[in-house]
Design a protein around this motif. Structure first.
Motif, short mmCIF file in Angstrom:
data_model
loop_
_atom_site.label_atom_id
_atom_site.label_comp_id
_atom_site.label_asym_id
_atom_site.label_seq_id
_atom_site.Cartn_x
_atom_site.Cartn_y
_atom_site.Cartn_z
N GLU A 1 -15.69 18.37 -81.97
CA GLU A 1 -14.44 19.06 -82.18
C GLU A 1 -14.15 19.15 -83.67
O GLU A 1 -14.61 18.32 -84.46
N ARG A 2 -13.37 20.15 -84.04
CA ARG A 2 -12.96 20.35 -85.42
C ARG A 2 -11.50 20.79 -85.43
O ARG A 2 -11.02 21.44 -84.50
N HIS B 1 -2.37 26.28 -87.01
CA HIS B 1 -3.52 25.37 -86.97
C HIS B 1 -3.89 25.09 -85.53
O HIS B 1 -3.05 25.11 -84.63
N PHE B 2 -5.17 24.80 -85.32
CA PHE B 2 -5.65 24.55 -83.96
C PHE B 2 -6.92 23.71 -84.01
O PHE B 2 -7.56 23.55 -85.06
N LYS B 3 -7.27 23.16 -82.85
CA LYS B 3 -8.48 22.36 -82.70
C LYS B 3 -9.47 23.15 -81.85
O LYS B 3 -9.09 23.76 -80.84
N TYR C 1 -13.87 19.88 -94.97
CA TYR C 1 -14.84 20.19 -93.91
C TYR C 1 -15.39 18.88 -93.38
O TYR C 1 -15.58 17.94 -94.15
N PRO C 2 -15.60 18.73 -92.08
CA PRO C 2 -15.46 19.77 -91.04
C PRO C 2 -14.03 20.00 -90.57
O PRO C 2 -13.77 20.96 -89.85
N PRO D 1 -24.42 33.32 -80.74
CA PRO D 1 -23.03 33.30 -80.26
C PRO D 1 -22.54 31.86 -80.13
O PRO D 1 -23.31 30.95 -79.82
N VAL D 2 -21.26 31.65 -80.39
CA VAL D 2 -20.67 30.32 -80.29
C VAL D 2 -19.47 30.38 -79.34
O VAL D 2 -18.59 31.23 -79.49
N THR D 3 -19.46 29.48 -78.35
CA THR D 3 -18.37 29.41 -77.38
C THR D 3 -17.65 28.08 -77.54
O THR D 3 -18.29 27.02 -77.66
N PHE D 4 -16.33 28.11 -77.53
CA PHE D 4 -15.56 26.89 -77.72
C PHE D 4 -14.19 27.05 -77.08
O PHE D 4 -13.78 28.16 -76.71
#
Length: 217
Positions: free
Chosen positions: A214-215, A205-207, A25-26, A140-143
């Motif tokens: 970013e993670r 896997h993704f970013k 993490y992260p 809420p989380v937007t990405f």
């Protein structure tokens, strides 16, 4: 039962150092690994990883000190420590995300997403990905999502990352919710000579990014 406290203390300190080297993490830091020992990516797409090799030797040394520090129950103690070493980081991440994490820091992924590609024509693929994503925060989380290819010996070859040609994909996960994210695109691959003609990817896997942060999951 305890034979040498100093050995046990040194062993504990070394194990904490080892755990911190590739803490999950992260970011997921071993997604391109080829050879792994415990949490150490010994070899990845760039070759052998010196830090991971050093960490592996430190881990073995810590386990030797642990055994030397105990007068009995050696096998039982080693098994318990191995389980704790494996599960403790995940537990710490879960506690953090469930309590104080905000934004994309509170996002988790089960690691079992899939992408499937079906050839439509010589220059087109139908791409469809499914990702189970959880928002642990109270808001809420937007990405945005950027898909990543796994380790492939031929680095020019693309499959999962072809989905990015239809992006960017903006995702919103409601507060304290688990969401199955589905992304579907008709992809123009005429400009990509080294690509898959169909098939699928597992453990995708993704970013994720929200502008400044970013993670990699």
């Amino acid at each position: 039962m305890i034979k040498n406290k100093k050995y046990l203390i040194v062993s504990g300190v070394i194990l904490i150092i080892c755990m911190s080297l590739y803490f999950p993490y992260p970011n997921n830091r071993i997604i391109f690994n080829r050879v792994t020992f415990m949490s150490f990516p010994i070899s990845d797409q760039d070759g052998y990883n010196l830090l991971a090799i050093i960490g592996s030797f430190l881990f073995i040394f810590a386990m030797i000190l642990l055994v030397k520090g105990m007068s009995s129950y050696h096998v039982r103690t080693v098994i318990i420590v191995l389980f704790a070493y494996t599960l403790l980081p995940l537990g710490l991440v879960a506690v953090y995300q469930e309590t104080v994490a905000e934004g994309i820091a509170a996002i988790s992924y089960d690691g079992e997403g899939t992408c499937d590609f079906e050839r439509v024509s010589e220059d087109e693929l139908n791409g469809e990905c499914q990702l189970l994503i959880t928002n642990h925060s109270g808001d809420p989380v937007t990405f945005e999502i950027e898909f990543l290819d796994p380790y492939i010996p031929d680095k020019a070859y693309r499959l999962t990352s072809l989905m990015n040609e239809g992006g960017p994909y903006q995702i919103t996960v409601e507060a304290d919710r688990e969401k199955m994210v589905e992304v579907k695109e008709l992809l123009d691959i005429s400009d990509f000579p080294n690509h898959g003609d169909g098939g699928g990817s597992t453990n995708v896997h993704f970013k994720i990014s929200d502008g400044e942060r970013e993670r990699v999951l």
